[in-house]
Design a protein around this motif. Sequence first.
Motif, PDB file in Angstrom:
ATOM      1  N   THR A  37      17.026  24.684  89.331  1.00 17.66           N
ATOM      2  CA  THR A  37      17.093  24.498  90.769  1.00 17.66           C
ATOM      3  C   THR A  37      17.160  23.012  91.092  1.00 17.66           C
ATOM      4  OG1 THR A  37      14.691  24.505  90.943  1.00 17.66           O
ATOM      5  CG2 THR A  37      15.811  26.614  91.262  1.00 17.66           C
ATOM      6  N   LYS A  38      17.766  22.711  92.228  1.00 17.76           N
ATOM      7  CA  LYS A  38      17.853  21.330  92.675  1.00 17.76           C
ATOM      8  C   LYS A  38      16.461  20.861  93.081  1.00 17.76           C
ATOM      9  CE  LYS A  38      22.417  21.352  92.656  1.00 17.76           C
ATOM     10  NZ  LYS A  38      22.674  22.294  91.636  1.00 17.76           N
ATOM     11  N   LEU A  53      20.578  17.000 102.317  1.00 14.08           N
ATOM     12  CA  LEU A  53      21.598  17.874 102.878  1.00 14.08           C
ATOM     13  C   LEU A  53      22.098  17.180 104.125  1.00 14.08           C
ATOM     14  CD1 LEU A  53      22.999  20.673 102.896  1.00 14.08           C
ATOM     15  CD2 LEU A  53      21.105  21.461 104.302  1.00 14.08           C
ATOM     16  N   LEU A  72      25.937  17.902  99.782  1.00 17.88           N
ATOM     17  CA  LEU A  72      24.714  18.111  99.016  1.00 17.88           C
ATOM     18  C   LEU A  72      24.574  16.919  98.084  1.00 17.88           C
ATOM     19  CD1 LEU A  72      25.232  21.849  98.142  1.00 17.88           C
ATOM     20  CD2 LEU A  72      23.450  20.943  99.607  1.00 17.88           C
ATOM     21  N   THR A 109      22.187  15.144  95.280  1.00 22.23           N
ATOM     22  CA  THR A 109      21.042  15.220  94.371  1.00 22.23           C
ATOM     23  C   THR A 109      21.216  14.131  93.324  1.00 22.23           C
ATOM     24  OG1 THR A 109      22.183  16.860  93.028  1.00 22.23           O
ATOM     25  CG2 THR A 109      20.652  17.691  94.662  1.00 22.23           C
ATOM     26  N   LEU A 157      21.199  27.015  98.316  1.00 24.37           N
ATOM     27  CA  LEU A 157      20.074  26.132  98.582  1.00 24.37           C
ATOM     28  C   LEU A 157      19.005  26.965  99.277  1.00 24.37           C
ATOM     29  CD1 LEU A 157      18.862  23.269  98.598  1.00 24.37           C
ATOM     30  CD2 LEU A 157      19.966  22.929 100.806  1.00 24.37           C
TER      31      LEU A 157
END
Length: 140
Positions: free
Chosen positions: A59-60, A65, A74, A76, A110
């Motif tokens: 998962t991020k 965002l 998005l 990251t 998300l």
Amino acid sequence: MKVAPFTLHFYPSRYLLMYLFLLCFSVLLSLYYLPLDSLQFLSVSLLVIGICLRSFFSTKKVGQLVYRDQCWQLITGDKTVLADLYQATVWRSLVVMNFCAIGDGSKCSLILWPESAAKQQLRQLRVMLRHYPVYRDTII
């Protein structure tokens, strides 16, 4: 209708970690009552633990965002993905957003829990998703 630019900073969720831990523990506890020999029990247990760890670490973790000029970003770490929002489910304490990346067409989701972002930012996001045209009409 023009929508103002919006930025949300999201963080790791303790709720997600707790749910994954409880799921893994429940499955391991139920394996104890199955008629398995020790090698089968060990291999299935390691498989369940591996799946739970993989789903948590894939998962991020921390990111942003951003909605600007009718496009979602998005962000990251050092990776930025331009994406179209094609579906979102909004509850009071959970927001699930499904994106389709512009260019390669890969899909990503998300999931935002109540403590994944600042309360005011989550509130603004829920209002935006419910009342403003932020979705892409067609998905390729």
